[in-house]
Design a protein around this motif. Structure first.
Motif, PDB file in Angstrom:
ATOM      1  N   VAL A   1       0.853  -1.194   0.000  1.00 42.79           N
ATOM      2  CA  VAL A   1       0.000   0.000   0.000  1.00 42.79           C
ATOM      3  C   VAL A   1       0.887   1.241   0.000  1.00 42.79           C
ATOM      4  N   PRO A   2       0.701   2.164  -0.925  1.00 41.24           N
ATOM      5  CA  PRO A   2       1.509   3.382  -0.927  1.00 41.24           C
ATOM      6  C   PRO A   2       1.426   4.105   0.418  1.00 41.24           C
ATOM      7  N   GLU A   3       2.558   4.647   0.830  1.00 34.73           N
ATOM      8  CA  GLU A   3       2.630   5.302   2.141  1.00 34.73           C
ATOM      9  C   GLU A   3       1.594   6.417   2.275  1.00 34.73           C
ATOM     10  N   GLN A   4       1.413   7.222   1.224  1.00 34.83           N
ATOM     11  CA  GLN A   4       0.481   8.334   1.305  1.00 34.83           C
ATOM     12  C   GLN A   4      -0.952   7.849   1.435  1.00 34.83           C
ATOM     13  N   ALA A   5      -1.287   6.757   0.762  1.00 34.71           N
ATOM     14  CA  ALA A   5      -2.640   6.215   0.859  1.00 34.71           C
ATOM     15  C   ALA A   5      -2.909   5.713   2.276  1.00 34.71           C
ATOM     16  N   LEU A   6      -1.915   5.069   2.853  1.00 35.78           N
ATOM     17  CA  LEU A   6      -2.064   4.588   4.234  1.00 35.78           C
ATOM     18  C   LEU A   6      -2.291   5.757   5.196  1.00 35.78           C
ATOM     19  N   ARG A   7      -1.509   6.809   5.053  1.00 30.47           N
ATOM     20  CA  ARG A   7      -1.645   7.960   5.936  1.00 30.47           C
ATOM     21  C   ARG A   7      -2.994   8.663   5.741  1.00 30.47           C
ATOM     22  N   ASP A   8      -3.429   8.795   4.496  1.00 33.48           N
ATOM     23  CA  ASP A   8      -4.706   9.464   4.236  1.00 33.48           C
ATOM     24  C   ASP A   8      -5.866   8.703   4.865  1.00 33.48           C
ATOM     25  N   LEU A   9      -5.824   7.368   4.776  1.00 32.40           N
ATOM     26  CA  LEU A   9      -6.885   6.573   5.381  1.00 32.40           C
ATOM     27  C   LEU A   9      -6.928   6.774   6.895  1.00 32.40           C
ATOM     28  N   LEU A  10      -5.758   6.787   7.520  1.00 35.32           N
ATOM     29  CA  LEU A  10      -5.723   6.965   8.971  1.00 35.32           C
ATOM     30  C   LEU A  10      -6.293   8.316   9.400  1.00 35.32           C
ATOM     31  N   LEU A  11      -6.070   9.337   8.571  1.00 34.00           N
ATOM     32  CA  LEU A  11      -6.461  10.693   8.965  1.00 34.00           C
ATOM     33  C   LEU A  11      -7.863  11.088   8.522  1.00 34.00           C
TER      34      LEU A  11
ATOM     35  N   GLU B   1     -10.599   8.693   7.155  1.00 33.71           N
ATOM     36  CA  GLU B   1     -11.714   7.748   7.229  1.00 33.71           C
ATOM     37  C   GLU B   1     -12.174   7.624   8.691  1.00 33.71           C
ATOM     38  N   PRO B   2     -13.425   8.026   9.011  1.00 34.29           N
ATOM     39  CA  PRO B   2     -13.861   8.002  10.409  1.00 34.29           C
ATOM     40  C   PRO B   2     -14.158   6.612  10.952  1.00 34.29           C
ATOM     41  N   ASP B   3     -14.500   5.664  10.103  1.00 29.15           N
ATOM     42  CA  ASP B   3     -14.881   4.330  10.558  1.00 29.15           C
ATOM     43  C   ASP B   3     -13.641   3.439  10.642  1.00 29.15           C
ATOM     44  N   THR B   4     -13.355   2.945  11.840  1.00 30.19           N
ATOM     45  CA  THR B   4     -12.129   2.156  12.027  1.00 30.19           C
ATOM     46  C   THR B   4     -12.152   0.858  11.212  1.00 30.19           C
ATOM     47  N   GLN B   5     -13.294   0.211  11.144  1.00 27.69           N
ATOM     48  CA  GLN B   5     -13.347  -1.021  10.362  1.00 27.69           C
ATOM     49  C   GLN B   5     -13.156  -0.732   8.881  1.00 27.69           C
ATOM     50  N   GLN B   6     -13.683   0.392   8.417  1.00 31.41           N
ATOM     51  CA  GLN B   6     -13.472   0.759   7.020  1.00 31.41           C
ATOM     52  C   GLN B   6     -12.001   0.996   6.720  1.00 31.41           C
ATOM     53  N   VAL B   7     -11.243   1.504   7.684  1.00 27.46           N
ATOM     54  CA  VAL B   7      -9.811   1.751   7.472  1.00 27.46           C
ATOM     55  C   VAL B   7      -9.078   0.447   7.201  1.00 27.46           C
ATOM     56  N   VAL B   8      -9.264  -0.546   8.091  1.00 27.48           N
ATOM     57  CA  VAL B   8      -8.511  -1.797   7.915  1.00 27.48           C
ATOM     58  C   VAL B   8      -9.009  -2.562   6.693  1.00 27.48           C
ATOM     59  N   ASP B   9     -10.314  -2.511   6.433  1.00 24.68           N
ATOM     60  CA  ASP B   9     -10.822  -3.190   5.241  1.00 24.68           C
ATOM     61  C   ASP B   9     -10.254  -2.553   3.976  1.00 24.68           C
ATOM     62  N   ALA B  10     -10.157  -1.221   3.973  1.00 19.93           N
ATOM     63  CA  ALA B  10      -9.616  -0.536   2.803  1.00 19.93           C
ATOM     64  C   ALA B  10      -8.134  -0.858   2.600  1.00 19.93           C
ATOM     65  N   LEU B  11      -7.397  -0.983   3.693  1.00 20.88           N
ATOM     66  CA  LEU B  11      -5.973  -1.344   3.572  1.00 20.88           C
ATOM     67  C   LEU B  11      -5.813  -2.739   2.961  1.00 20.88           C
ATOM     68  N   ILE B  12      -6.645  -3.673   3.394  1.00 19.66           N
ATOM     69  CA  ILE B  12      -6.581  -5.018   2.825  1.00 19.66           C
ATOM     70  C   ILE B  12      -6.967  -4.988   1.344  1.00 19.66           C
ATOM     71  N   ASP B  13      -7.996  -4.212   1.000  1.00 19.87           N
ATOM     72  CA  ASP B  13      -8.401  -4.102  -0.401  1.00 19.87           C
ATOM     73  C   ASP B  13      -7.284  -3.518  -1.257  1.00 19.87           C
ATOM     74  N   LEU B  14      -6.596  -2.506  -0.742  1.00 21.53           N
ATOM     75  CA  LEU B  14      -5.492  -1.910  -1.492  1.00 21.53           C
ATOM     76  C   LEU B  14      -4.358  -2.907  -1.684  1.00 21.53           C
ATOM     77  N   ALA B  15      -4.091  -3.712  -0.650  1.00 22.04           N
ATOM     78  CA  ALA B  15      -3.055  -4.741  -0.790  1.00 22.04           C
ATOM     79  C   ALA B  15      -3.454  -5.763  -1.853  1.00 22.04           C
TER      80      ALA B  15
END
Length: 544
Positions: free
Chosen positions: A500-510, A512-526
């Protein structure tokens, strides 16, 4: 029946049957006439009549006159317009206070013209005005501010009231009791700080005090006089808070339990009930401060955890060798607040025979550890891993955290990662214990070259590769990290951060308000990137 005629009534000087009768005697009920020499003075007769009137309900007399006598002793107290200590007295504010011009020409002030006030011996306090002793008077600079009036929300009134409680506590430490203050002189300055326009009336604890009354504020024991008590100041503060919250002065009979319950400020009805209790049952200034600390305690920190994992898309990796786990212990009870969250991510070593066994055992060992510190927890995870492998070849990279209240500790070995996001910034908390990371640190490889290097999966440290604890083998933080509400901590295996690109990871953390959506999105990007490795993400967010 035979009727007889009434006998004749003899008139005075009447002759009957030859006998001359004497004049008739007056009836027995008649008052005898008094000689003129024995007659009562008119004033005495009036008082006698008045006494009768009091004994006869409904009788009204108009023969008593009131006479107002003029005061023959002149008033020796200072008056408006007098000169005292070189200052001309202006408006009389009562209780010995006048508006007056500063003799030095520094502007208007307040002049106290009564002798030896108790507050003149008090140590300085930030709520108290400063004063200057003059010849027979005390000059106080006038404080600018708005009087604090109710009704006020509890969240607004309580901080101001706490400052007053600290003053009463400080007075007790000096041996003084607060007996009176001017409610209209409690001012909120431009900076929303509380100040007293007038010094309060105080007395040394145990000394006899002169009774006084300020309706709705004066403690009962001060009204009746007697030795000064520190608890009198607590009652006075209770009356002030009641007025601030309700907008009404304290009733003469006191506040009933029903009235206090109507304030709708949890904790304050109970506190006011104890502050306004009889002197023997009332809170002391020290007990009041303890009660305020208990009332003002913040709710226990609360956390939300979300996680996701995938085996990936690599046909050569049929098993998911990643593992994660967490457990939360939270207690919020009277006198006890405990929040303890322990979480970790383990990445089983690829190519080894039992990577999935190693990662699972490390997670279970870390979560169950009773060692005294983070380093001990990680080494107990290592011991559990070795026991589970039972001589098989295997190991794992590992990142674990423990949060107690708001303080986070970190333990890390290998190339899993931990990130911290707060206040619009994201930073990596861990260092990669890998070959390419060491090359970058030594200036022998650029970060861009390291990201695409075929050697990037080679780790220099892992759990399971050593049997005995070694100093500095486990990375920890120099000091616990404080997590504020809204802060996030992300634990990931290299199957996430490597794809996952570093910038995409940082943007999701900052963003996306839903915590489950953050981890699901990281897995989808991978997965979108091909997911050549197992990928795991665990996110912790402090929600309160």
């Amino acid at each position: 029946m035979t009727e007889f005629p009434d006998p004749p009534v003899a008139a005075p000087d009447t002759v009957i049957d030859g006998i001359e009768l004497a004049p008739a005697e007056p009836p027995l009920s008649a008052e005898p006439a008094l000689p003129a020499a024995l007659s009562l003075p008119a004033l005495d007769i009036q008082f006698a009549d008045a006494a009768c009137a009091e004994q006869s309900p409904g009788a009204v007399l108009d023969d008593l006159e009131e006479e107002v006598y003029a005061i023959t002793v002149p008033d020796a107290s200072p008056q408006e317009g007098d000169m005292v200590a070189g200052a001309r007295l202006g408006q009389d504010l009562g209780r010995g206070w006048f508006v007056a011009a500063d003799p030095a020409g520094d502007g208007p002030g307040l002049l106290y013209v009564r002798p030896a006030p108790g507050w003149a011996d008090l140590a300085p306090h930030r709520l108290l005005p400063r004063w200057t002793a003059l010849d027979g008077a005390y000059l106080v600079p006038d404080t600018a501010g708005e009087p604090v009036t109710g009704p006020l929300p509890a969240a607004e009134a309580l901080p101001l009231w706490t400052e007053l409680a600290r003053l009463v506590f400080a007075l007790e430490k000096q041996g003084y009791a607060l007996t009176d203050l001017e409610p209209g002189g409690l001012l909120r300055t431009a900076g929303s700080e509380l100040r007293l326009r007038f010094p309060p009336r105080v007395a040394r604890i145990g000394e006899e005090i002169e009774p006084l009354l300020r309706e709705g504020y004066t403690p009962p024991e001060v009204q009746s006089g007697g030795p000064a008590q520190a608890v009198s100041g607590v009652y006075l503060l209770g009356a002030v808070l009641y007025c601030w919250l309700s907008g009404q002065p304290l009733p003469p009979e006191g506040a009933s339990a029903l009235t206090l319950s109507g304030l709708r400020a949890p904790g304050l009805p109970q506190l006011l009930h104890r502050a306004l209790a009889p002197a023997a049952e009332r809170l002391t200034p020290t007990a009041l401060m303890d009660a305020l600390r208990q009332l003002g305690r913040t709710p226990a920190a609360s956390y939300r955890v979300a996680a996701a994992t995938t085996v990936g898309l690599n046909v050569d990796r049929p098993l998911n060798e990643d593992a994660f786990g967490h457990h939360l212990r939270q207690i919020d009870a009277e006198g006890a607040q405990v929040t303890c969250l322990r979480a970790c991510v383990a990445d089983g070593m690829g190519g080894m025979a039992a990577g999935e066994v190693a990662s699972r055992a490390a997670v279970e060992g870390f979560l169950a550890s009773t060692a005294p510190d983070m380093v001990g927890w990680v080494w107990e995870a290592n011991a559990a891993l070795l026991q589970a492998l039972n001589g098989q070849d295997g190991g794992c990279a590992f990142s674990g955290v423990q949060i107690e209240g708001q303080s986070l500790q970190l333990g890390h070995v290998g190339d899993t990662r931990a990130y911290h996001a707060s206040d619009g910034e994201v930073r990596q908390l861990t260092q990669d214990h890998s070959y390419v990371a060491a090359m970058v640190a030594n200036g022998m490889m650029t970060p861009e070259d390291a990201a695409s290097s075929p050697e990037r999966n080679k780790v220099l440290r892992s759990l399971g590769s050593v049997r005995q604890p070694q100093e500095y083998y486990v990375q920890t933080l120099d000091a616990p990290l404080a997590l504020v509400p809204g802060a996030r901590v992300l634990l990931v295996s290299d199957g996430v951060w490597g794809e996952v690109p570093e910038q995409a990871l940082r943007d999701l953390l900052l963003t996306e308000p839903d915590t489950q959506q953050v981890v699901d999105a990281l897995i989808d990007l991978a997965l979108d990137a091909g997911a050549p490795d197992n990928a795991t993400a665990l996110l912790i967010e402090r929600v309160r």
